[in-house]
Design a protein around this motif. Structure first.
Motif, PDB file in Angstrom:
ATOM      1  N   ALA A   1       0.828  -1.218   0.000  1.00 20.79           N
ATOM      2  CA  ALA A   1       0.000   0.000   0.000  1.00 20.79           C
ATOM      3  C   ALA A   1       0.859   1.264   0.000  1.00 20.79           C
ATOM      4  CB  ALA A   1      -0.952  -0.014   1.203  1.00 20.79           C
ATOM      5  N   GLU A   2       2.050   1.197   0.598  1.00 19.21           N
ATOM      6  CA  GLU A   2       2.952   2.361   0.557  1.00 19.21           C
ATOM      7  C   GLU A   2       3.457   2.593  -0.876  1.00 19.21           C
ATOM      8  OE1 GLU A   2       3.890   4.696   2.872  1.00 19.21           O
ATOM      9  OE2 GLU A   2       2.577   3.844   4.390  1.00 19.21           O
ATOM     10  N   LYS A   3       3.620   1.483  -1.633  1.00 15.39           N
ATOM     11  CA  LYS A   3       4.023   1.650  -3.045  1.00 15.39           C
ATOM     12  C   LYS A   3       2.901   2.321  -3.832  1.00 15.39           C
ATOM     13  CE  LYS A   3       7.503  -1.885  -3.526  1.00 15.39           C
ATOM     14  NZ  LYS A   3       7.793  -3.280  -3.825  1.00 15.39           N
ATOM     15  N   ILE A   4       1.665   1.933  -3.530  1.00 14.56           N
ATOM     16  CA  ILE A   4       0.511   2.575  -4.197  1.00 14.56           C
ATOM     17  C   ILE A   4       0.476   4.058  -3.805  1.00 14.56           C
ATOM     18  CG2 ILE A   4      -2.007   2.583  -4.423  1.00 14.56           C
ATOM     19  CD1 ILE A   4      -1.952  -0.451  -3.916  1.00 14.56           C
ATOM     20  N   ARG A   5       0.761   4.351  -2.537  1.00 14.64           N
ATOM     21  CA  ARG A   5       0.795   5.753  -2.076  1.00 14.64           C
ATOM     22  C   ARG A   5       1.785   6.577  -2.916  1.00 14.64           C
ATOM     23  NH1 ARG A   5       0.063   8.674   2.951  1.00 14.64           N
ATOM     24  NH2 ARG A   5       1.412  10.474   2.961  1.00 14.64           N
ATOM     25  N   GLU A   6       2.973   5.984  -3.131  1.00 18.37           N
ATOM     26  CA  GLU A   6       3.982   6.706  -3.930  1.00 18.37           C
ATOM     27  C   GLU A   6       3.429   7.047  -5.308  1.00 18.37           C
ATOM     28  OE1 GLU A   6       7.805   4.721  -4.226  1.00 18.37           O
ATOM     29  OE2 GLU A   6       7.754   4.358  -2.061  1.00 18.37           O
ATOM     30  N   LEU A   7       2.745   6.068  -5.932  1.00 14.21           N
ATOM     31  CA  LEU A   7       2.171   6.302  -7.265  1.00 14.21           C
ATOM     32  C   LEU A   7       1.128   7.414  -7.214  1.00 14.21           C
ATOM     33  CD1 LEU A   7       1.580   2.597  -8.415  1.00 14.21           C
ATOM     34  CD2 LEU A   7       3.379   4.145  -9.208  1.00 14.21           C
TER      35      LEU A   7
ATOM     36  N   ARG B   1      -6.378   0.392   0.364  1.00 17.44           N
ATOM     37  CA  ARG B   1      -7.198   0.193   1.579  1.00 17.44           C
ATOM     38  C   ARG B   1      -7.507  -1.285   1.814  1.00 17.44           C
ATOM     39  NH1 ARG B   1     -10.980   4.342   0.920  1.00 17.44           N
ATOM     40  NH2 ARG B   1      -9.270   5.522   1.837  1.00 17.44           N
ATOM     41  N   ALA B   2      -7.811  -2.009   0.739  1.00 18.05           N
ATOM     42  CA  ALA B   2      -8.138  -3.437   0.882  1.00 18.05           C
ATOM     43  C   ALA B   2      -6.948  -4.177   1.506  1.00 18.05           C
ATOM     44  CB  ALA B   2      -8.485  -4.022  -0.487  1.00 18.05           C
ATOM     45  N   GLN B   3      -5.756  -3.856   1.001  1.00 15.61           N
ATOM     46  CA  GLN B   3      -4.547  -4.507   1.509  1.00 15.61           C
ATOM     47  C   GLN B   3      -4.293  -4.132   2.975  1.00 15.61           C
ATOM     48  OE1 GLN B   3      -3.123  -6.674  -0.313  1.00 15.61           O
ATOM     49  NE2 GLN B   3      -1.198  -7.089   0.752  1.00 15.61           N
ATOM     50  N   HIS B   4      -4.454  -2.856   3.251  1.00 15.51           N
ATOM     51  CA  HIS B   4      -4.224  -2.325   4.595  1.00 15.51           C
ATOM     52  C   HIS B   4      -5.196  -2.941   5.606  1.00 15.51           C
ATOM     53  CE1 HIS B   4      -4.081   1.571   7.218  1.00 15.51           C
ATOM     54  NE2 HIS B   4      -3.153   0.731   7.593  1.00 15.51           N
ATOM     55  N   LEU B   5      -6.451  -3.068   5.195  1.00 15.89           N
ATOM     56  CA  LEU B   5      -7.455  -3.651   6.087  1.00 15.89           C
ATOM     57  C   LEU B   5      -7.119  -5.095   6.431  1.00 15.89           C
ATOM     58  CD1 LEU B   5     -10.813  -2.254   4.682  1.00 15.89           C
ATOM     59  CD2 LEU B   5     -10.123  -2.219   7.078  1.00 15.89           C
ATOM     60  N   GLU B   6      -6.797  -5.868   5.383  1.00 23.44           N
ATOM     61  CA  GLU B   6      -6.572  -7.303   5.602  1.00 23.44           C
ATOM     62  C   GLU B   6      -5.268  -7.575   6.356  1.00 23.44           C
ATOM     63  OE1 GLU B   6      -8.986  -9.342   5.137  1.00 23.44           O
ATOM     64  OE2 GLU B   6     -10.176  -7.812   4.107  1.00 23.44           O
TER      65      GLU B   6
END
Ligand code: T5A
Length: 222
Positions: free
Chosen positions: A50-56, A78-83
């Motif tokens: 999710a941090e990589k997605i944040r960078e994008l 969010r899905a990744q972070h939740l799980e």
């Protein structure tokens, strides 16, 4: 292992520079003082993927995501972070203090970018099922005042921070609309006050949740 009630999910929301990161530390200090086990995390982000997605999402340079791509990436992170992080911590009985969550999507992708509330609701249902924060602090302040604060900070602006004032006005309006729709979950704080006062208000607003949660714990876990 001792039986424990589910943890507690607190989110911090607000426009750019409203003081979420600063005030998150005040919350975790209060939890420490109450002897409560917590984790602090943020969105978009909170896991390696999710941090990589944040960078994008935040990159100021390069190909900008289309508005629908931006919305989907927010929910993918969010899905990744939740799980990976939020649900396991809540199941362990920890408090989760999260810098932004889905209300930010209603504010930025909904209010800011104009994605429909229905579309966001559908993705929210897919990703979260019925999971919602227990308590959300909205750090609210006039857009112009927040911009002045960020000016004095002087660091390089990310893709969202480069938006114009009317974008941030729509974000603020959408946040206030979310607060009106969810009055039991939201506490709206005046974030334009001096930091000491904001933190005193925050402390006062958090205390009933701490007391109620502790009261609900099985005697053996207190
Ligand atoms: N996003 C996120 C979406 O579009 N959709 C989504 O679904 C999600 C989850 C994430 C970006 O992603 C977007 C929104 C965001 O643009 P971010 O890092 O979470 O980025 O958000 P930012 O708002 O950019 O975070 P900032 O760190 O810039 O702002 P904060 O955390 O609100 O503010 P903070 O605590 O760093 O404070 C800013 C400055 O003000 C001072 C602080 O010392 C600091 O210098 N300050 C005060 N000064 C005076 N009085 C007070 N009361 C003060 N409180 C803080």
């Amino acid at each position: 292992m001792t039986a424990r009630a589910r943890g507690y999910f607190v989110t911090l929301e607000g426009g750019e520079g409203a003081g979420k990161t600063t005030n998150l530390q005040a919350i975790t200090a209060q939890l420490d003082a109450a002897g409560i086990d917590w984790i602090a995390t943020r969105e978009p982000g909170g896991t390696a993927l999710a941090e990589k997605i944040r960078e994008l999402l935040l990159a100021a340079e390069g190909e900008a995501p289309h508005e629908v791509t931006e919305l989907l990436l927010m929910f993918a992170a969010r899905a990744q972070h939740l799980e990976e992080v939020i649900k396991p911590a809540l199941a362990r009985g920890q408090w989760v203090v999260c810098d932004r969550f889905t209300d930010a999507t209603y504010a930025y992708q909904g209010g800011g970018r104009g994605q429909s509330e229905e579309t966001i609701q559908q993705l929210e249902k897919l990703v979260q099922k019925d999971l919602q924060p227990d308590l959300t602090f909205l750090l609210d302040m006039p857009v112009e005042k927040a911009a002045e604060r960020l000016q004095t900070r002087g660091q390089q602006k990310d893709r969202f921070e480069q938006e114009k004032q009317d974008f941030f006005s729509r974000v603020r309006d959408a946040y206030l609309k979310q607060a009106l729709k969810n009055p039991l979950r939201f506490r709206v704080l005046d974030a334009s006050q001096p930091l000491d006062q904001v933190q005193a208000d925050l402390k006062e607003a958090l205390l009933p949740s701490i007391l109620a949660w502790k009261q609900a714990q099985p005697k053996s876990a207190q």
